[in-house]
Design a protein around this motif. Structure first.
Motif, short mmCIF file in Angstrom:
data_model
loop_
_atom_site.label_atom_id
_atom_site.label_comp_id
_atom_site.label_asym_id
_atom_site.label_seq_id
_atom_site.Cartn_x
_atom_site.Cartn_y
_atom_site.Cartn_z
N SER A 129 0.80 -1.23 0.00
CA SER A 129 0.00 0.00 0.00
C SER A 129 0.83 1.28 0.00
O SER A 129 0.30 2.36 -0.20
CB SER A 129 -0.93 0.02 1.21
N VAL A 130 2.14 1.19 0.19
CA VAL A 130 2.97 2.38 0.31
C VAL A 130 3.19 3.02 -1.07
O VAL A 130 3.65 2.36 -2.00
CB VAL A 130 4.33 2.05 0.95
N GLN A 131 2.80 4.30 -1.18
CA GLN A 131 2.99 5.05 -2.42
C GLN A 131 3.57 6.41 -2.07
O GLN A 131 3.01 7.14 -1.25
CB GLN A 131 1.66 5.23 -3.15
N ARG A 132 4.69 6.76 -2.70
CA ARG A 132 5.35 8.04 -2.43
C ARG A 132 5.03 9.05 -3.51
O ARG A 132 5.03 8.72 -4.69
CB ARG A 132 6.85 7.83 -2.34
N GLU A 133 4.78 10.30 -3.09
CA GLU A 133 4.54 11.40 -4.03
C GLU A 133 5.87 11.89 -4.58
O GLU A 133 6.93 11.67 -3.98
CB GLU A 133 3.83 12.56 -3.31
N THR A 134 5.83 12.61 -5.68
CA THR A 134 7.05 13.13 -6.29
C THR A 134 7.68 14.26 -5.50
O THR A 134 8.83 14.61 -5.76
CB THR A 134 6.77 13.60 -7.73
N GLY A 176 8.74 14.04 -2.62
CA GLY A 176 9.75 13.44 -1.77
C GLY A 176 9.41 13.41 -0.30
O GLY A 176 10.17 12.89 0.50
N LEU A 177 8.27 13.96 0.09
CA LEU A 177 7.87 14.00 1.49
C LEU A 177 6.58 13.24 1.78
O LEU A 177 6.48 12.55 2.78
CB LEU A 177 7.70 15.45 1.96
N THR A 178 5.59 13.38 0.91
CA THR A 178 4.28 12.79 1.17
C THR A 178 4.28 11.31 0.83
O THR A 178 4.70 10.90 -0.24
CB THR A 178 3.19 13.50 0.34
N VAL A 179 3.79 10.52 1.79
CA VAL A 179 3.68 9.07 1.61
C VAL A 179 2.25 8.66 1.96
O VAL A 179 1.71 9.06 2.98
CB VAL A 179 4.66 8.32 2.54
N HIS A 180 1.62 7.89 1.08
CA HIS A 180 0.27 7.35 1.30
C HIS A 180 0.42 5.85 1.60
O HIS A 180 1.20 5.17 0.95
CB HIS A 180 -0.60 7.52 0.06
N PHE A 181 -0.35 5.36 2.58
CA PHE A 181 -0.30 3.94 2.90
C PHE A 181 -1.55 3.53 3.67
O PHE A 181 -2.24 4.36 4.24
CB PHE A 181 0.96 3.58 3.70
N GLY A 182 -1.83 2.24 3.66
CA GLY A 182 -2.92 1.69 4.45
C GLY A 182 -2.37 1.22 5.78
O GLY A 182 -1.24 0.74 5.87
N LEU A 183 -3.17 1.38 6.83
CA LEU A 183 -2.79 0.96 8.16
C LEU A 183 -3.89 0.06 8.70
O LEU A 183 -5.07 0.39 8.56
CB LEU A 183 -2.62 2.19 9.06
N THR A 184 -3.53 -1.09 9.27
CA THR A 184 -4.53 -2.05 9.73
C THR A 184 -4.22 -2.56 11.13
O THR A 184 -3.06 -2.60 11.55
CB THR A 184 -4.65 -3.25 8.76
N ASP A 185 -5.27 -2.95 11.84
CA ASP A 185 -5.13 -3.65 13.11
C ASP A 185 -5.54 -5.11 12.91
O ASP A 185 -5.80 -5.82 13.86
CB ASP A 185 -5.97 -3.00 14.20
N VAL A 234 -3.86 6.45 5.09
CA VAL A 234 -3.11 7.51 5.76
C VAL A 234 -2.27 8.25 4.72
O VAL A 234 -1.71 7.64 3.83
CB VAL A 234 -2.17 6.90 6.84
N ALA A 235 -2.20 9.57 4.86
CA ALA A 235 -1.27 10.39 4.09
C ALA A 235 -0.32 11.01 5.10
O ALA A 235 -0.75 11.73 6.00
CB ALA A 235 -2.00 11.47 3.30
N SER A 236 0.95 10.71 4.99
CA SER A 236 1.96 11.19 5.94
C SER A 236 2.87 12.20 5.27
O SER A 236 3.26 12.03 4.12
CB SER A 236 2.78 10.00 6.44
N LEU A 237 3.20 13.26 6.00
CA LEU A 237 4.09 14.29 5.47
C LEU A 237 5.42 14.29 6.22
O LEU A 237 5.99 15.31 6.51
CB LEU A 237 3.43 15.67 5.60
N PRO A 268 14.02 8.84 6.91
CA PRO A 268 13.72 7.42 6.92
C PRO A 268 12.49 7.04 7.73
O PRO A 268 12.27 5.87 7.99
CB PRO A 268 14.97 6.80 7.54
N ALA A 269 11.66 8.00 8.13
CA ALA A 269 10.47 7.68 8.91
C ALA A 269 9.35 7.09 8.05
O ALA A 269 8.30 6.77 8.55
CB ALA A 269 9.96 8.95 9.60
N SER A 270 9.59 6.95 6.76
CA SER A 270 8.58 6.42 5.86
C SER A 270 8.26 4.96 6.20
O SER A 270 9.14 4.19 6.55
CB SER A 270 9.05 6.50 4.41
#
Length: 69
Positions: free
Chosen positions: A19-24, A26-35, A42-45, A49-51
């Motif tokens: 599910s991890v997809q990085r935007e061009t 270089g900071l924004t990362v989209h991913f699915g998070l599950t329990d 989730v969209a993370s900014l 290496p915190a990706s």
């Protein structure tokens, strides 16, 4: 109920495999998070290496409706 827009909360779980997809930018990362029972997108900014990595545990502080970390 619904979470309030702009209210900060902590997310934690496993990153959904593939599910991890990085935007061009270089900071924004989209991913699915599950329990393992449910999943949220989730969209993370955060900068690497915190990706997240697939199938790794992840914790994040986020807010709904915000594009700021």
């Amino acid at each position: 109920g619904e979470a309030p827009v702009g209210h900060k909360f902590r997310l934690g779980g496993l990153v959904v495999e593939g599910s991890v997809q990085r935007e061009t930018d270089g900071l924004t990362v989209h991913f699915g998070l599950t329990d393992t029972a449910s999943e949220i997108q989730v969209a993370s900014l955060t900068s690497p290496p915190a990706s997240p990595r697939s199938r790794a545990t992840c914790a994040s502080v986020s807010s709904i409706g915000s594009t700021k970390p």
